[in-house]
Each structure stands twice: as structure tokens, then as C-alpha cells.
Enzyme design. Structure first.
Site, PDB file in Angstrom:
ATOM      1  NE  ARG A   1      -2.150   1.866   3.386  1.00  0.00           N
ATOM      2  CZ  ARG A   1      -2.117   1.498   4.660  1.00  0.00           C
ATOM      3  NH1 ARG A   1      -2.784   0.441   5.071  1.00  0.00           N
ATOM      4  NH2 ARG A   1      -1.403   2.177   5.540  1.00  0.00           N
ATOM      5  CG  ASN A  21       2.274   1.044   4.602  1.00  0.00           C
ATOM      6  OD1 ASN A  21       2.651   1.203   5.758  1.00  0.00           O
ATOM      7  ND2 ASN A  21       1.617   1.985   3.931  1.00  0.00           N
ATOM      8  CE  LYS A  32       7.762   5.202   7.692  1.00  0.00           C
ATOM      9  NZ  LYS A  32       7.565   3.830   8.190  1.00  0.00           N
ATOM     10  CE  LYS A  83       6.470  10.034   8.114  1.00  0.00           C
ATOM     11  NZ  LYS A  83       5.787   9.432   6.942  1.00  0.00           N
ATOM     12  CD  GLU A 129       5.685  -0.094   7.853  1.00  0.00           C
ATOM     13  OE1 GLU A 129       4.647   0.575   7.683  1.00  0.00           O
ATOM     14  OE2 GLU A 129       6.667   0.026   7.106  1.00  0.00           O
ATOM     15  N   GLY A 130       2.909   1.266  11.597  1.00  0.00           N
ATOM     16  CA  GLY A 130       1.882   1.486  12.613  1.00  0.00           C
ATOM     17  C   GLY A 130       1.901   2.924  13.110  1.00  0.00           C
TER      18      GLY A 130
END
Length: 508
Positions: free
Chosen positions: A129, A151, A332, A398, A402-403
Site C-alpha cells: 500500500r 507499506n 523509511k 520518522k 510501521e503502525g
């Protein structure tokens, strides 16, 4: 069309609340209730569900931006499938992140252990995604999408997204025409969304590609999940879509923490993964596909036994979604390197992975400015921005996570960095904040309405199946979309994390 979404009266809000709540419960647009709604001890049998937070109207979204995201998704699928096969590049990314991120370091160790004995499964499945926000700069130029993140593991909400689109389609036919500021039936441009079926088709492709079982047992698909998963119904919609196909595809949910209890490798060199369902102790299945809805963060690995479970799965013959390499490709740091502006001394690496693609310019246009926080020339410049109390206000910091709930925004960045040893700074990236145009909507959350300004984030799903040994892609499709919306005072957008809500697009 008059102002959209329209203002609604208190009685209209009450009516829409009732209709939306009942439709959501009747169609599985639901989650297990959070502790703030129902205390865990009040539902010991885990039998309750509640409607997900959702907007009362589909949010206006520029059609040109929606089409831009859809158009590049297959190129993004190919890009990340290609990166996942470049072990040398990924090793360099892990090295640059450094020992400051124990999670990525441990994840890479799993790959190295399997590599040493040799992989027996070279096919990989990606349910991807790509997340975007609409960017509207101050110069008055047209809107365009800019990528927030890509993602590669546990790309969630595909099941709930397709249901949200159906909800808004229903409301546009039955309820919006009745409002004082009415919206005539057929006025809204609501794009179709097959996200649940599209993601399920990717799993189905991998199930078939695995081939015939070789252990004398039937094949199955494992959904590898977290303990106490509240977002279970999102996953169930994918499961039901997968099982609605003409093929017999047994699907089982396995908590990651119970991997050792219920799975083992078959004897011999094939390393087939065998699964015994705890409720069916007399049955054994050969696992063809492992679809991971867990294992994406440190919380899933509380001890060495959890890492051994990931190693067991990775070395098996099951097709992983994702493999460790694909998960690392979604960090990232990789996004930052891809988005680094091209210079004569530092040319873009996109051409290496998509040498003959005509989509490169369109892909590059979705990038926003992202910088490393290392000691390179770009990294030192980023450090100066991140530690400046004024300059930092246009950025988000960042980690490789994830999340929701992990990012540090604007003025909070300098103070946060003061709590982090400077040697650990390279494990972060600094991203320029995207400036979305103002949108307003009404959110229904836990039975209450919240009205005001909102920020929308578009996710475009993709499915991709490739063979790393042969270097071929056998399946590459765009697979629907997700729109998540949050109040414009909220920095994080993860619906399951409690900040955002489900939404859909009314194209404008």
C-alpha cells in the site's frame, strides 16, 4: 454542487448516526471495542463488536490526484519487488541505519541465517500500500499527491475500505437526498473499490504458484496475527473473499506468539511448513502462503523465542508475505534514498530498478523531500533543520517503524532529539510536511459526532508475486484504495491506533 459536504442539523446528524451505525454493524464495518468503550473484563468471551470510526460523507478528493496514485501503483509494485531482490543494496541500508535500531538489526540477522543454509523458497508475495496526501503549495499551482510512506508488511484496512465505500454509496442513494441541503442521487462521483477482492486475489495467485503439496497433506493459507487483535474484521473480509473463489483454499488464523506450538518443518530437505490447527488436532496442513498481519514492530518480538519463530517461518518453503528482504525494503531509510533529489554526483537509483519503465517521471513526481539524519552532507543539513526551533516546524521525524504513534512532529523534534544519543540519529529520517488543502467533514466515533477540519490520506493497494531466483514477476496488479481521515488537530492517522477514521473518495 453547493458547499460539500453540506452542513447538517442536529436531527439530521442523529438520523445519519443511527443509519450509519446500524449499516456498519450489519455489514462488518466493525472492530472489537476498545477498552475506552467496553472494559475487557466486561466481554470475557470476546463476542462484542462496534462500528469503526467513519465519516458521514465521502470526503472530496481531487480526481487528478486519485488518478495519479492509481496510475503509478503497478510501477511501485515492480520497484519494490526489484529492491527486495537487491540484497547488496538492502545490506547497505541496514548498515547505514546502524546498531541504533535493534529491530532492523535482528530482522537482518534472520535473513543472514537463512541465506547461510540456503533459501528453499524463492517466490515472494507483496500486498503493498502506497500512502499519499494531497499537496497544495502556496504558489497556487494545481494539487498533486506526495507519498507519505510505502507499506510492505501488514498493509491493513483493505477489507474495511471496500465496506466503507459501500456504506457511502448506500447513504448517497437513501439518505443524502433527504437532507435539508440535499445531495441528489447520482450526483457524487464515487470510484469503485475492490480492495478486499483485489488483495485476496494476490494471496490466491501465491497459493496456486506454490504448486502441489509434496507431503501428502492439503495446502492452506495462514494469516499470522497478533494476540488480542481488535481489527479482526478487516482481516476476515480478506479471508472470506479468498474463500469465495472456486478453488478450495483453507485459511487459518495463527497468533504469531503460538507459531512454535502449532507449526513444524517436515523432515527432509524441502522444509515444508506443516500446521496443525489446535481445534482440529487430527488434521495437518502444508502451508503454501503466510500472510503476515503481525511481526512488523518490536512489540511482536518480546524474546528470543519470537525471533526463532520468525526464523522458522523464513526458512520454510511457504511463500511469505512478506519475506524479511521485502520487509526491510519497506523501511523509511529506503524511501529516503529513493526520494533523494538527483545530482550529478549522486544520481537517482530509480533507473537501476526500473530500467525500461516509462513510469519513472510519474513515480518521481510523487516523492516529497526526505533527508537522512546521518553525517553525510545532506544529513548534516537535515540535522541543522531538525535542531532549529523554527526551521523544524515544517518537518516530521520518522523512525523505521510501521503502525501509528511513532512519528515526532514540528516543534517537538529538537527536544526529542536531545533525548536520543547522537549515534542513534541515523536511524531516523526527516520528511518535509505535506500541505493538504482544507477539507471539512463529520466523523462518527463511538456513537458521537465530531465536526470540523479534516486531513485525508489516500492509500493505493497493489499485489505482486515474483521469483527472486528467476528474476521474473508473474503477477502485478493495482488492488483498490483506502481513504483514512483524521481531525486536522491530529498528527497521526492510524485508524486502529485510535487517531483517524475510515473514509472514501468523492472525486472532484
Amino acid at each position: 454542487m453547493a458547499e460539500y459536504p453540506p452542513d447538517i442539523t442536529a436531527s439530521e446528524g442523529a438520523r445519519l448516526t443511527e443509519v450509519t451505525k446500524d449499516w456498519a454493524l450489519a455489514h462488518g464495518l466493525t472492530v472489537r471495542p476498545p477498552p475506552a468503550v467496553i472494559a475487557a473484563e466486561a466481554d470475557p468471551q470476546n463476542i462484542l463488536a462496534t462500528a469503526v470510526p467513519v465519516t458521514l460523507f465521502p470526503s472530496p478528493f481531487p480526481k487528478v490526484c486519485f488518478d495519479q496514485g492509481v496510475a503509478v501503483q503497478k510501477a511501485y509494485n515492480e520497484l519494490y519487488a526489484s529492491i527486495s531482490q537487491d540484497e547488496e543494496f538492502l545490506a547497505r541500508m541496514v548498515q547505514e541505519i546502524g546498531d541504533s535500531d535493534d529491530f532492523i538489526t535482528e530482522l537482518w540477522k534472520v535473513h543472514l541465517r537463512v541465506k547461510e543454509e540456503g533459501y528453499v523458497q524463492h517466490k515472494s508475495l507483496g500486498l503493498f500500500r502506497s500512502d499519499y496526501m494531497v499537496h497544495q503549495d502556496a504558489t497556487g499551482s494545481g494539487p498533486q499527491i506526495k507519498q507519505v510512506e510505502f507499506n510492505t508488511i501488514a498493509s491493513s484496512f483493505g477489507g474495511l475500505s471496500s465496506q466503507t465505500c459501500q456504506l457511502h454509496k448506500y447513504l448517497s442513494s437513501t439518505e443524502y437526498p433527504l437532507l435539508k441541503n440535499s445531495i441528489a442521487r447520482g450526483t457524487l462521483t464515487l470510484p469503485p473499490n475492490n480492495s478486499a477482492a483485489g488483495l485476496a486475489s494476490g494471496i490466491r495467485e501465491a497459493f496456486v504458484a506454490y504448486g502441489a503439496p509434496s507431503t501428502g497433506h492439503s495446502k492452506c493459507v495462514i494469516f499470522l496475527v497478533q494476540d488480542g487483535e481488535r481489527n479482526i474484521f478487516d482481516q476476515k473480509h480478506l479471508e472470506y473473499a479468498l474463500q469465495s473463489s472456486t478453488e478450495d483454499i483453507p485459511v487459518f488464523r495463527l497468533p504469531f506468539s503460538q507459531t512454535h506450538q502449532h507449526t513444524r518443518l517436515a523432515e527432509g530437505v524441502g522444509r515444508q511448513l506443516l500446521y496443525t490447527p489446535p481445534q482440529l488436532p487430527g488434521r495437518v496442513f502444508e502451508v503454501a502462503v503466510i500472510y503476515m498481519r503481525s511481526g512488523y514492530g518490536p512489540g511482536d518480538y518480546p524474546d528470543a523465542r519470537a525471533w526463532e519463530a520468525r526464523y522458522l517461518l523464513e526458512r520454510s518453503a511457504a511463500i511469505k508475505c512478506p519475506s524479511v528482504l521485502t520487509q526491510v525494503a519497506g523501511t523509511k531509510k529506503v524511501q529516503q534514498v529513493l526520494a533523494t533529489p538527483s545530482t550529478s554526483s549522486n544520481p537517482s537509483i530509480l533507473g537501476r530498478y526500473l530500467p525500461s519503465s516509462s513510469s519513472l517521471p510519474a513515480l518521481a513526481r510523487t516523492f516529497t523531500n526526505i533527508y537522512p539524519l546521518d553525517t553525510s552532507e545532506a544529513g548534516l543539513a537535515a540535522r541543522a533543520i531538525a535542531t532549529d526551533p523554527e526551521l523544524c516546524k515544517g518537518y516530521v521525524l520518522k523512525p523505521q517503524r510501521e503502525g501509528g504513534g511513532n512519528n515526532i512532529y514540528r516543534a517537538a523534534i529538537p527536544g526529542f532529539l536531545r533525548t536520543v544519543p547522537e549515534a542513534h540519529w541515523p536511524s531516523y529520517i526527516l520528511m518535509e510536511l505535506i500541505t493538504p488543502p482544507p477539507v471539512h467533514n463529520t466523523i462518527l466515533r463511538n456513537g458521537r459526532l465530531e465536526q470540523g477540519g479534516v486531513i485525508c490520506e489516500l492509500g493505493i493497494y497493489g499485489t505482486c508475486l515474483w521469483d527472486g531466483e528467476a528474476g521474473t514477476i508473474s503477477h502485478n496488479e493495482q488492488a483498490g484504495y483506502l481513504l483514512r481521515t483524521k481531525g486536522d488537530q491530529s498528527e497521526e492517522g492510524g485508524v486502529a491506533a485510535g487517531y483517524g477514521c475510515m473514509d472514501s473518495c468523492a472525486l472532484v
